[in-house]
Scaffold this motif. Structure first.
Motif, PDB file in Angstrom:
ATOM      1  N   GLN A 232      -7.978   4.043  10.984  1.00 51.43           N
ATOM      2  CA  GLN A 232      -6.736   3.659  10.304  1.00 51.43           C
ATOM      3  C   GLN A 232      -6.076   2.475  11.015  1.00 51.43           C
ATOM      4  O   GLN A 232      -5.525   1.585  10.372  1.00 51.43           O
ATOM      5  CB  GLN A 232      -5.796   4.860  10.261  1.00 51.43           C
ATOM      6  CG  GLN A 232      -4.553   4.613   9.425  1.00 51.43           C
ATOM      7  CD  GLN A 232      -3.712   5.862   9.286  1.00 51.43           C
ATOM      8  OE1 GLN A 232      -4.226   6.938   9.025  1.00 51.43           O
ATOM      9  NE2 GLN A 232      -2.409   5.713   9.462  1.00 51.43           N
ATOM     10  N   ASN A 233      -6.177   2.481  12.361  1.00 52.08           N
ATOM     11  CA  ASN A 233      -5.640   1.386  13.159  1.00 52.08           C
ATOM     12  C   ASN A 233      -6.165   0.039  12.711  1.00 52.08           C
ATOM     13  O   ASN A 233      -5.421  -0.903  12.463  1.00 52.08           O
ATOM     14  CB  ASN A 233      -6.045   1.584  14.628  1.00 52.08           C
ATOM     15  CG  ASN A 233      -4.864   2.072  15.429  1.00 52.08           C
ATOM     16  OD1 ASN A 233      -3.729   2.008  14.950  1.00 52.08           O
ATOM     17  ND2 ASN A 233      -5.137   2.569  16.620  1.00 52.08           N
ATOM     18  N   GLU A 234      -7.518  -0.050  12.619  1.00 53.17           N
ATOM     19  CA  GLU A 234      -8.160  -1.298  12.187  1.00 53.17           C
ATOM     20  C   GLU A 234      -7.786  -1.622  10.751  1.00 53.17           C
ATOM     21  O   GLU A 234      -7.587  -2.787  10.397  1.00 53.17           O
ATOM     22  CB  GLU A 234      -9.681  -1.135  12.228  1.00 53.17           C
ATOM     23  CG  GLU A 234     -10.341  -1.187  13.567  1.00 53.17           C
ATOM     24  CD  GLU A 234     -11.821  -0.893  13.395  1.00 53.17           C
ATOM     25  OE1 GLU A 234     -12.603  -1.852  13.304  1.00 53.17           O
ATOM     26  OE2 GLU A 234     -12.186   0.303  13.290  1.00 53.17           O
ATOM     27  N   ALA A 235      -7.690  -0.586   9.919  1.00 54.42           N
ATOM     28  CA  ALA A 235      -7.358  -0.805   8.506  1.00 54.42           C
ATOM     29  C   ALA A 235      -5.971  -1.431   8.381  1.00 54.42           C
ATOM     30  O   ALA A 235      -5.748  -2.333   7.580  1.00 54.42           O
ATOM     31  CB  ALA A 235      -7.417   0.511   7.739  1.00 54.42           C
ATOM     32  N   GLU A 236      -5.064  -0.952   9.216  1.00 61.01           N
ATOM     33  CA  GLU A 236      -3.699  -1.487   9.174  1.00 61.01           C
ATOM     34  C   GLU A 236      -3.688  -2.976   9.503  1.00 61.01           C
ATOM     35  O   GLU A 236      -2.868  -3.729   8.987  1.00 61.01           O
ATOM     36  CB  GLU A 236      -2.798  -0.711  10.149  1.00 61.01           C
ATOM     37  CG  GLU A 236      -2.369   0.644   9.580  1.00 61.01           C
ATOM     38  CD  GLU A 236      -1.809   1.612  10.614  1.00 61.01           C
ATOM     39  OE1 GLU A 236      -1.655   1.229  11.791  1.00 61.01           O
ATOM     40  OE2 GLU A 236      -1.559   2.773  10.235  1.00 61.01           O
ATOM     41  N   LEU A 237      -4.618  -3.393  10.380  1.00 66.53           N
ATOM     42  CA  LEU A 237      -4.641  -4.790  10.829  1.00 66.53           C
ATOM     43  C   LEU A 237      -5.404  -5.720   9.882  1.00 66.53           C
ATOM     44  O   LEU A 237      -5.377  -6.939  10.040  1.00 66.53           O
ATOM     45  CB  LEU A 237      -5.261  -4.869  12.233  1.00 66.53           C
ATOM     46  CG  LEU A 237      -4.477  -4.148  13.338  1.00 66.53           C
ATOM     47  CD1 LEU A 237      -5.278  -4.134  14.638  1.00 66.53           C
ATOM     48  CD2 LEU A 237      -3.112  -4.803  13.559  1.00 66.53           C
ATOM     49  N   LEU A 238      -6.116  -5.160   8.909  1.00 66.10           N
ATOM     50  CA  LEU A 238      -6.944  -5.978   8.007  1.00 66.10           C
ATOM     51  C   LEU A 238      -6.078  -6.969   7.224  1.00 66.10           C
ATOM     52  O   LEU A 238      -5.027  -6.609   6.698  1.00 66.10           O
ATOM     53  CB  LEU A 238      -7.699  -5.061   7.031  1.00 66.10           C
ATOM     54  CG  LEU A 238      -8.604  -5.757   6.006  1.00 66.10           C
ATOM     55  CD1 LEU A 238      -9.856  -6.312   6.680  1.00 66.10           C
ATOM     56  CD2 LEU A 238      -8.987  -4.804   4.878  1.00 66.10           C
ATOM     57  N   THR A 239      -6.555  -8.230   7.154  1.00 68.64           N
ATOM     58  CA  THR A 239      -5.872  -9.222   6.304  1.00 68.64           C
ATOM     59  C   THR A 239      -6.909  -9.916   5.426  1.00 68.64           C
ATOM     60  O   THR A 239      -8.121  -9.786   5.656  1.00 68.64           O
ATOM     61  CB  THR A 239      -5.175 -10.317   7.148  1.00 68.64           C
ATOM     62  OG1 THR A 239      -6.188 -11.113   7.771  1.00 68.64           O
ATOM     63  CG2 THR A 239      -4.256  -9.730   8.197  1.00 68.64           C
TER      64      THR A 239
END
Ligand code: ZN
Length: 512
Positions: A232-239
């Protein structure tokens, strides 16, 4: 002849005449409509929406929608958009256009998700189990999402609460004679080059035949330029700058035991968060198409778990809320459609044992999904040979059902098990604990389906005491609702075949 009989015969004759005239009129109407094709004409003059959201509640028909809405009403909870009117609708029920779609497929009046999603994404009927191919399994059909990408350069997003290579998401990018060709479906997902995938883990990542392992699908995806995200951490950072991405929900993994909406922990991403992120990365001047599946509505209905069905239907409505916010920023360029693929479970509001009464607030006592109860509790009961008395305590704690001698029984009479219900529960407990027999007689199948006898009996009892019942563990032939808002929405009015959802979309978006 006596007077009453004469009147009946006369009445019948008149009704028959009226009916014949009605059907002749209807036939005339259908012929002229077909000749003029007013919907195609309307689509031709309507601007194509640049942003299209297609929400599919798997197994979601009118009963699932109305049960969720009635539950919110019974609980005194009003959806955000209804604060002024005080109505108890889900947000999408308030869309300006509503229609109904008939769901039968080439196999059955009770179709499956592969064939119905094929109808929605390509406009063709096919056999249950087939993904975007004809009944002979030789002709592949191009999907609406593939056409939009190829012909109009739309970015494409596919989101699901179940595995990303499960039938419904697969029907927007794959073409397979069997929905069980998970590995081949996974390869087609990668080949689709679609910009955004988010959902449950891929099934059979190293091949459908465990004895002949193939290259890991995630490795293939990365080689093809996908950013594969597992937390979820990485997903939050996705742009958008990260390029095409596949987000695997941490708790939507390859199991049906986690993250029903009923089981989501505080801070954990829900369907709406994957939609919100999708909007963020897909938004571009050329346009996008996003398919969002609430897949666990179906799984909960198969298991006859009304509480989880309602929670997942509400979660789908929350996800629609993200599309509504986007629509409010681009009202002239956005189309939102919310529909189902078929009904599951033969759910209804009403039960023989409660007559005209419902006690829907009883369902608020359910703390977890049937699946989580199986993993967290029933598996341990079997390991530890847990006594029925201890099990009854867990049932009280997690589902609110009480025995007649419970200290809280007098305050909660609608949750007290009658001796008939108590005996059903005890029999199911014995069946669950008698581990050797997975074989089911006809009577046992009707009682438990292929589910854990104890768990499915608990949800049956809580459903029934709430005035809710199911008639099947499989899909049924009910039509589904189609709710539409935005550019081209009026095309979705009426009572029509599910293939027309594709036809209307293709005409409106002017793809061939
Ligand atoms: Zn199903």
């Amino acid at each position: 002849m006596n007077k009453i009989l004469k009147r009946i015969i006369a009445g019948t004759a008149i009704s028959a005449l009226a009916l014949t005239a009605f059907f002749m009129d209807l036939r005339k109407d259908v012929t002229s409509i077909a000749a003029e094709s007013p919907k195609a004409a309307e689509a031709a003059v309507t601007d194509a929406p640049k942003y299209v959201f297609l929400f599919i509640g798997d197994g979601m028909s009118y009963p699932q929608i109305q049960a969720a809405s009635d539950y919110l009403g019974a609980m005194g909870q009003i959806r955000s958009s209804d604060i002024l009117t005080g109505n108890k609708y889900l947000d999408f029920m308030k869309f300006p256009v509503a229609g109904s779609a008939i769901t039968y497929d080439s196999t059955s009046f009770c179709p499956d998700s592969a064939s119905t999603a094929t109808s929605l994404s390509t406009g063709y009927k096919t056999y249950s189990g087939i993904i975007n191919m004809d009944e002979t399994q030789t002709i592949a059909y191009e999907t609406i999402s593939e056409k939009l990408k190829k012909q109009l350069g739309y970015k494409i997003g596919i989101i699901s609460t179940v595995n990303l290579n499960h039938a419904t998401p697969a029907a927007f990018y794959a073409h397979q004679p069997s929905r069980n060709n998970y590995y081949a479906i996974g390869l087609e997902m990668i080949e689709s080059d679609f910009e955004y995938f988010a959902g449950g883990a891929l099934k059979n990542i190293t091949g459908d035949d465990k004895t002949k392992p193939q290259e890991n699908l995630y490795a293939v995806a990365e080689k093809s330029g996908y950013k594969v995200i597992n937390t979820q951490n990485e997903a939050e950072l996705l742009t958008a700058a990260d390029g095409k991405a596949i987000i695997i929900g941490e708790t939507l993994a390859d199991s049906d035991s986690l993250s029903y909406a009923n089981d989501v922990k505080a801070g954990e991403w829900e369907l709406k968060d994957y939609v919100k992120k999708g909007i963020e990365v897909l938004d571009n001047d050329n346009g996008f198409f996003m398919m969002v599946e609430g897949g666990k509505i179906d799984w909960a209905c198969h298991a006859n778990d009304a509480g989880s069905t309602i929670a997942d239907t509400i979660a789908l409505d929350d996800a629609v809320g993200e599309a509504i916010s986007f629509y409010n920023r681009h009202p002239l360029e956005t189309l939102i459609i919310v529909t189902g693929d078929h009904e599951t479970g033969g759910l209804t509001i009403g039960y023989a044992g409660t007559d005209y009464d419902t006690y829907l607030t009883n369902l608020s006592n359910q703390k977890l999904s049937y699946a989580k109860f199986d993993t967290d509790y029933v598996s341990k009961y079997k390991e530890n040979n847990t006594s029925f008395e201890t099990v009854l305590k867990d049932i009280k704690e997690n589902f609110g059902l009480l025995t007649s001698n419970d200290s809280q029984a007098s305050e909660n009479p609608k949750l007290v098990l009658t001796s008939y219900e108590y005996n059903l529960l005890k029999t199911a407990y014995d069946k669950t604990m008698g581990r050797n027999s997975t074989e089911r007689s006809q009577e046992e199948y009707i009682l438990y389906g292929s589910y854990e006898p104890l768990t499915v009996t608990i949800t049956h009892l809580l459903n029934n005491k709430s005035g809710i019942s199911f008639s099947s563990y499989a899909h049924t032939g009910l039509p589904v609702g189609v709710f539409a808002k935005g550019t081209g929405a009026t095309l979705f009015e009426g009572y029509y075949d599910n293939t027309e959802i594709y036809d209307n979309l293709a005409n409106l978006l002017k793809v061939k």
